[in-house]
Every structure is written in structure tokens, then in C-alpha cells.
Design a protein around this motif. Structure first.
Motif: not given
Length: 421
Positions: A46, A50, A78-79, A82, A85, A113
Motif C-alpha cells: 500500500i 501510494q 486486502n493489501e 488496495e 485501487r 479494483a
């Protein structure tokens, strides 16, 4: 890594941002025109996603190609979702033409996603190979690309889509009027799905250049729909139907369609389809006068000597042929010699430079191998490669009906043009 094609970025015209600090430093500075990014084979968590997203937003105005293949390997679900996304959202304002999301364990959740990246109005090429493209993922792809008129290329490979998934992809193809390059290989597509795909392409893609449906259990049931599609193609250059269980019946239908179409065909792949001498006659009709055909693959069929002899009679009409694959076809010396003589007898062979006659895993005696070399030497053919052929004793045992394991031989390369044997 983020690769920049601007020559000012590095000596080789690429910018490498392999870590967070490097990415931040470059984002904080001035960013040159960047038409292409490649993050492939870098696993993004994540935090890293970013930073990458920030960089992507900076260059989104000039970005056309995004390679995001294999970017979430080893990450918890989940990671990984994300990270997808974040990076996909950063591409929302770009004007992407090419998008590669291959080799990511997407499934339906991953596809959704990546929605902002997928929903590009001018997207021309999309690769979703080895992404776990299940039935639900295929449905999501169809839903996320409502306007697909600009999509000219779609590659799907090594997925578990099945017939139901193929039905969803077919709906997308029916809207893809610019489709020229379609691949849905190794995707467990059976007759029903294959028929849907063929009908959709016929309705929506009048100018196919590349079609790959290999390694799917289509069977001969798909032949009527596939034949109708192929009969309408005037620009087709590449057709791969390897390992599709067509049998003689299906191959005959497909080849009849090709007889009057695809004048620019360059590659025809029909390996692993249980083609016998009967089917070989249809293949010869299909390739007759295909002036640009450079590669014909019939490996692992059931041609035997009779089928090889039939094929040999059609080789004279193929002036551009450079590669002929006939491995594992139960061919013995007579059939192999018939093919070799036909190839060597073409005047064009000396001009175009024939590259490969592959006869691996056939029952050709040592004497037959020597005769093949002499035939091709006289014809000034460029290369002959043979491996795992039977020795003369094994060939005699095969003729007598005895069981025989192929004896491995060192691969032989005969460079006739240089007189190296």
C-alpha cells in the motif's frame, strides 16, 4: 519500476524508480513527457502504491501505455486489492491506449479494483493473461467496458473462464467493432463458449488479423460457427487452433472456409488435432496459393506417411514458407522424404531461406536421416533439425509392430548453405 521514454531521463532513455525514496524525489522534481510506464515484476504494498499513484497522476496527461503486469505478487488479498485501487485510480485521468494487467491474481475482486484503469474511453489494447479470469471476472470485464468500439486487441490466456465466461466475453466482442487481435487461449472454453465467441466476432469484428483460440476443448462442434467467421476474413494473418480437439471433421470445415479467404495468412497452427491423411487433404486445399504463408504447424497429429505425402503435394504452392513442423506424426522414411523433396524442389526455397523442417519424434531410420540430408543439400535448404528420431533398428521394430521407445539422439542441425553436415 517507472520507465520514461524521454531521452533526458537516463542514458538509455528510461527512468527507474525502484523504491519509495526515488519515486518521491522524482515526483517532487519536474516530470518530462512520459508516454509509457512499466511497473511489471515489482510487488507493490500500500505504501509503495501510494507513491506510484502520486507519480502516475503527475504524468497522466501524456500517458498512453501502462504495463501493470505482475505487481501484487505475494501480497495478502486486502493489501493487493488496495494497491490495485490506488494505482488504477491514478490512471483514471490518463488517455490510455494500451493496458497490461497480466500475471496478477485478480479474479473478480481484482478486476473491479482496477476499474478506473479499465474504463478508458480510447483503450485500444488490453491484456489479461494469467489473472484468474473466472466466470464472474469475465462478467465484470464485460460490465466495465460498456463502450468498446476502440478496442482493437484483447488477450486472455491461462484462465479458468469456461463456456459461461466465454459468453460474457462474447458480449464484449460484439461491441468491439475495431477488434483485430483476439486471443482466448488455455481458458477451458468448450463448444458452447467457442460458438459464442465465433458468432460475436463475426458480428462485431469484420477485420481480424490475429486469432488465437488454442488449448481449448472446442471440438468439431465449433467448426460451423468458426468456419463462418473465417470465411468472412480478408485480413487474417495469424490463426492458432492448436490443441482444440477439432479432429478431421472440424479441420475440414475450418480449412474449407480458409480456401476462399485470408489471402494474407502468414501463420497457421493446427497441432494436436488428431488430423489423419483425410484431414491433410483439407489442409492442402486451405493453404493452396497462400503466397505469404511462412509457418505451418501440424505437429502431434496422425498424418503418417500417407498424410505426409498428401501434404508434400501442396508445398509447391507456398513460396514464402520458412517453417514446417511435423513432429510426432508417426512419419517414417517415405513420408519424410516426400516432404523434403517437395520443399527442396521449390525454386523459392533458395531465395526466401527455408529455416526449419521439424521431424522430431517420428520413426525415421538412420538411413532415412542421411537421405533427408542429401535431398535438402541438393535443394540448398538452409536448416534441417531432427531430434528423438528412431534408429534403424527401432524403425524396423515399429514396422514389425513391436513396442519401441524412441531413442534420444543429439539434435542435428544441418546448415546446407554453408556445407556443414
Amino acid at each position: 519500476s517507472l520507465y520514461c521514454l524521454h531521452p533526458a531521463c537516463s542514458a538509455n532513455g528510461r527512468l527507474h524508480l525502484d523504491n519509495t525514496a526515488a519515486a518521491k524525489q522524482h515526483v517532487d522534481g519536474s516530470m518530462p513527457v512520459l508516454p509509457q510506464v512499466r511497473f511489471s515484476t515489482k510487488s507493490f504494498g500500500i505504501d509503495a502504491a501510494q507513491v506510484a499513484a502520486e507519480a502516475l497522476r503527475v504524468v497522466a496527461g501524456t500517458l498512453e501505455h501502462a504495463d501493470m503486469s505482475d505487481i501484487i505478487a505475494g501480497r495478502p488479498e486486502n493489501e493487493a486489492l488496495e494497491a490495485l485501487r490506488l494505482m488504477s485510480a491514478a490512471l483514471a485521468t490518463a488517455q490510455l491506449k494500451h493496458l497490461n494487467l497480466s500475471d496478477n491474481a485478480l479474479g473478480e475482486k481484482g478486476v473491479r479494483a482496477a476499474a478506473p484503469a479499465l474504463q478508458q474511453q480510447g483503450l485500444e489494447f488490453l491484456s489479461l493473461q494469467n489473472v484468474g479470469c473466472s466466470v464472474h471476472a469475465c462478467k465484470a470485464i464485460n460490465e466495465l467496458l460498456p463502450a468498446a468500439s476502440s478496442l482493437a486487441g484483447l488477450h486472455l490466456f491461462n484462465n479458468m473462464s469456461g463456456d459461461e465466461g466465454a459468453h460474457h466475453i462474447a458480449k464484449l466482442l460484439a461491441r468491439s467493432t475495431a477488434m483485430a487481435d483476439f486471443k482466448m487461449a488455455s481458458s477451458r472454453v468448450g463448444p458452447e463458449g467457442g460458438i459464442s465467441i465465433a458468432k460475436a466476432l463475426l458480428a462485431g469484428a469484420p477485420a481480424l488479423m490475429w486469432l488465437d483460440l488454442s488449448d481449448n476443448p472446442l471440438t468439431e462442434e465449433v467448426a460451423p460457427a468458426l468456419s463462418a467467421l473465417l470465411a468472412a476474413q480478408t485480413n487474417l494473418k495469424y490463426l492458432n487452433l492448436n490443441d482444440t480437439s477439432l479432429t478431421d471433421e472440424g479441420v475440414t470445415g475450418v480449412c474449407k472456409a480458409l480456401t476462399g479467404s485470408a489471402p494474407q495468412l502468414e501463420v497457421l497452427e493446427l497441432a494436436l488435432n488428431e488430423i489423419t491423411p483425410t484431414g491433410a487433404r483439407s489442409v492442402v486445399m486451405a493453404i493452396a496459393h497462400k503466397q505469404q504463408l511462412t509457418r505451418l504447424n501440424l505437429r502431434e497429429n496422425e498424418l503418417e506417411d500417407a498424410g505426409a505425402a498428401v501434404l508434400a503435394r501442396g508445398l509447391a504452392t507456398l513460396p514464402a514458407l520458412k517453417v514446417l513442423e511435423l513432429c510426432a506424426n508417426q512419419i517414417k522414411r517415405p513420408g519424410a522424404l516426400a516432404v523434403a523433396r517437395a520443399l527442396a524442389g521449390r525454386k523459392e526455397a533458395r531465395i526466401t531461406g527455408f529455416e526449419l523442417l521439424a521431424l522430431d519424434e517420428n520413426a525415421i531410420s538412420q538411413e532415412g536421416i542421411e537421405q533427408l540430408r542429401q535431398v535438402l543439400k541438393v535443394g540448398q535448404m538452409l536448416h534441417l533439425t531432427m531430434a528423438n528420431l528412431c534408429c534403424s533398428q527401432c524403425a524396423d521394430e515399429l514396422l514389425a509392430g513391436s513396442a519401441c521407445a524412441l531413442l534420444p539422439m543429439k539434435a542435428a542441425m544441418c546448415c546446407i548453405a554453408s556445407a556443414i553436415c
